[in-house]
Scaffold this active site. Sequence first.
Site, PDB file in Angstrom:
ATOM      1  CE1 TYR A  80      21.695  10.338 -19.797  1.00 50.12           C
ATOM      2  CE2 TYR A  80      19.801   9.417 -19.904  1.00 50.12           C
ATOM      3  CZ  TYR A  80      20.720  10.161 -18.833  1.00 50.12           C
ATOM      4  OH  TYR A  80      20.285  10.713 -17.761  1.00 50.12           O
ATOM      5  CG  PHE A 132      27.655  -3.622   5.824  1.00 53.35           C
ATOM      6  CD1 PHE A 132      29.196  -4.170   6.220  1.00 53.35           C
ATOM      7  CD2 PHE A 132      27.996  -2.564   4.314  1.00 53.35           C
ATOM      8  CE1 PHE A 132      29.737  -3.985   5.350  1.00 53.35           C
ATOM      9  CE2 PHE A 132      29.334  -1.950   4.550  1.00 53.35           C
ATOM     10  CZ  PHE A 132      30.765  -2.652   4.027  1.00 53.35           C
ATOM     11  CB  THR A 133      30.305   0.178   7.672  1.00 54.15           C
ATOM     12  OG1 THR A 133      30.167   0.130   5.888  1.00 54.15           O
ATOM     13  CG2 THR A 133      30.976   0.317   8.501  1.00 54.15           C
ATOM     14  CG  ASP A 223      23.513  -6.602   1.857  1.00 55.55           C
ATOM     15  OD1 ASP A 223      23.635  -7.097   0.937  1.00 55.55           O
ATOM     16  OD2 ASP A 223      23.817  -5.879   2.325  1.00 55.55           O
ATOM     17  CE  LYS A 266      31.190  -6.092  -1.188  1.00 49.79           C
ATOM     18  NZ  LYS A 266      30.931  -5.064  -1.842  1.00 49.79           N
ATOM     19  NE  ARG A 390      35.124  -3.018   8.034  1.00 46.70           N
ATOM     20  CZ  ARG A 390      34.349  -2.616   6.951  1.00 46.70           C
ATOM     21  NH1 ARG A 390      33.545  -3.352   6.120  1.00 46.70           N
ATOM     22  NH2 ARG A 390      33.979  -1.806   7.894  1.00 46.70           N
ATOM     23  CG  PHE A 457      35.621   2.338   8.552  1.00 48.84           C
ATOM     24  CD1 PHE A 457      34.229   2.467   8.808  1.00 48.84           C
ATOM     25  CD2 PHE A 457      35.419   2.170   6.910  1.00 48.84           C
ATOM     26  CE1 PHE A 457      32.461   2.209   7.341  1.00 48.84           C
ATOM     27  CE2 PHE A 457      34.833   1.649   6.058  1.00 48.84           C
ATOM     28  CZ  PHE A 457      33.287   1.949   6.447  1.00 48.84           C
TER      29      PHE A 457
HETATM   30  N1  F0G Z   1      26.218  -4.596   2.072  1.00 51.49           N
HETATM   31  C1  F0G Z   1      27.579  -5.700   2.123  1.00 51.49           C
HETATM   32  C2  F0G Z   1      26.685  -6.457   3.069  1.00 51.49           C
HETATM   33  C3  F0G Z   1      28.327  -5.060   2.116  1.00 51.49           C
HETATM   34  O1  F0G Z   1      29.506  -5.990   2.488  1.00 51.49           O
HETATM   35  C4  F0G Z   1      28.889  -3.963   1.470  1.00 51.49           C
HETATM   36  C5  F0G Z   1      29.909  -3.589   0.604  1.00 51.49           C
HETATM   37  C6  F0G Z   1      27.534  -3.220   1.039  1.00 51.49           C
HETATM   38  C7  F0G Z   1      26.982  -4.063   1.243  1.00 51.49           C
HETATM   39  C8  F0G Z   1      27.792  -2.290   0.349  1.00 51.49           C
HETATM   40  O2  F0G Z   1      27.992  -1.742  -1.196  1.00 51.49           O
HETATM   41  O3  F0G Z   1      30.174  -1.211  -1.226  1.00 51.49           O
HETATM   42  O4  F0G Z   1      28.572  -1.649  -3.322  1.00 51.49           O
HETATM   43  O5  F0G Z   1      28.546   0.369  -1.950  1.00 51.49           O
HETATM   44  N2  F0G Z   1      31.424  -4.354   1.494  1.00 51.49           N
HETATM   45  C9  F0G Z   1      32.494  -3.656   0.610  1.00 51.49           C
HETATM   46  C10 F0G Z   1      33.357  -4.649   1.331  1.00 51.49           C
HETATM   47  C11 F0G Z   1      32.733  -1.963   0.956  1.00 51.49           C
HETATM   48  O6  F0G Z   1      34.786  -4.407   2.034  1.00 51.49           O
HETATM   49  O7  F0G Z   1      32.774  -4.928   2.779  1.00 51.49           O
HETATM   50  P1  F0G Z   1      29.091  -0.979  -2.216  1.00 51.49           P
END
Ligand code: F0G
Length: 466
Positions: A80, A132-133, A223, A266, A390, A457
């Site tokens: 843990y 970013f979303t 980021d 990624k 997108r 989305f």
């Molecule tokens: N920042 C960027 C630039 C991203 O592309 C993503 C995720 C995140 C933050 C968030 O990270 O998914 O690990 O919580 N992008 C994915 C995509 C979902 O399909 O582009 P996460």
Amino acid sequence: MERKNVKTRKQSWAEPYKIKMVELLKMTTPAQRQKAIREAGYNTFLLKSEDVYIDLLTDSGTSAMSDRQWAGLMLGDEAYAGSRNFYHLEDAVKRRYGYKYVIPTHQGRGAENLISKSLIKPGHIIPGNMYFTTTRLHQELAGGTFADVIIDDAHDPESDFPFKGNIDLNKVKALIAKHGAAKIPYICVATTVNMAGGQPISLTNLKALRKLTLPYGIKIILDMTRVAENAWFIKEREKGYANKNIAEIVLEICSLTDGATMSAKKDCLVNIGGFLALNDESIYQEASNLVVVYEGLHTYGGLAGRDMEAMAIGIEESLQDEHMKARIGQVVYLGEQLLRCDVPIVQPIGGHGIFIDALRFLPQLKQDQFPAQALAAELYLDSGVRSMERGIVSAGRDSKTGKNNYPALELVRLTIPRRVYTQAHMDVIAESVERVYRNRSKIKGLNMVFEPKYLRFFQARFTKSV
Ligand code: F0G
């Protein structure tokens, strides 16, 4: 024998790995795909992966791990607290990215939540090189307002500027003049910029931003989700970096920032994981206290020990120049095929995928008819290739007025998972896109019939317009 034209002979590259295990794919019929996409409400996020032939939904968590990473899973120390694997991860982050502190999180948005809650107060402004979303939503939920400070070229799919991820320093200056530096806790700088088409930021620009913001005490939070891919473009395109390797460039990028959020799904070649990295001890203390509430203890952050081990190994592999050459090379290979067929795509070709310009592809549709969403559904129908919208659906609504955002970029993303598909898959994808392009005049728009409140989305549903 006389050897002619030796200098001009083609120099092919190949993947710096060979295949040890394969995963069989399911082929589907047009009738099966019709049924599947209708049941999914014309949203590729709602398709079952079993019904997909080539999955280009995302490059997130979809990488093929190496034999060393799989071996690392067996070395998981599932204690843990104080797992051995956490210290391996910490060591990799310190050595490769140069940050002093690291807090593991289950994925990138876990780290975004921690940094947003630690640094943002209601009324704050958070500038960033395009939204970013999940990042923007966490900023808004913490009471902040996102402000786009990316250069105008980034919003133009036809501009071939080599660093479309750059920040417009005049936009930053204007925000400081309008709101005062005290209202801006940090600038969120993405490498590479996902929503702009995987476009890189230059080191010259990042250095200039640092020079501008440091006297005001405005921090830079990176980021760093695709930082190694960004480093590749710097090596290729920026003066003075051709002889540096990816690892050196990544370290230089990080050195110009105060901390970073990472979606390790990624660049770091793992199926799950992320982290928040910091240099400031007091922010680290705050975030490592918060992580206990949202993710888990600060030495595992929602991950198993084995996941942290795979991440530590993945960080090393992601910084190999040969890896990146093949990774970006494959994306370029696909993009160049589409360009030869005149398919409108975002240029220059970006790091993690090809972004089709749905507004030019389907000029008969208005943005309210969701052209990118409709195109992603058509591509699936044609060949079972799954892509992602997108555009206007992803852009959501303005958090204050509730009105739809209308992004300048209305794109379909063909995202290439790392080390997963072959050049032959790329050929099949290109042929399918070309076929859909030839029949584009017949494509109709969609109506949104279900809209979730957050990040619509992912779960929105549509019907076809008649
Ligand atoms: N920042 C960027 C630039 C991203 O592309 C993503 C995720 C995140 C933050 C968030 O990270 O998914 O690990 O919580 N992008 C994915 C995509 C979902 O399909 O582009 P996460």
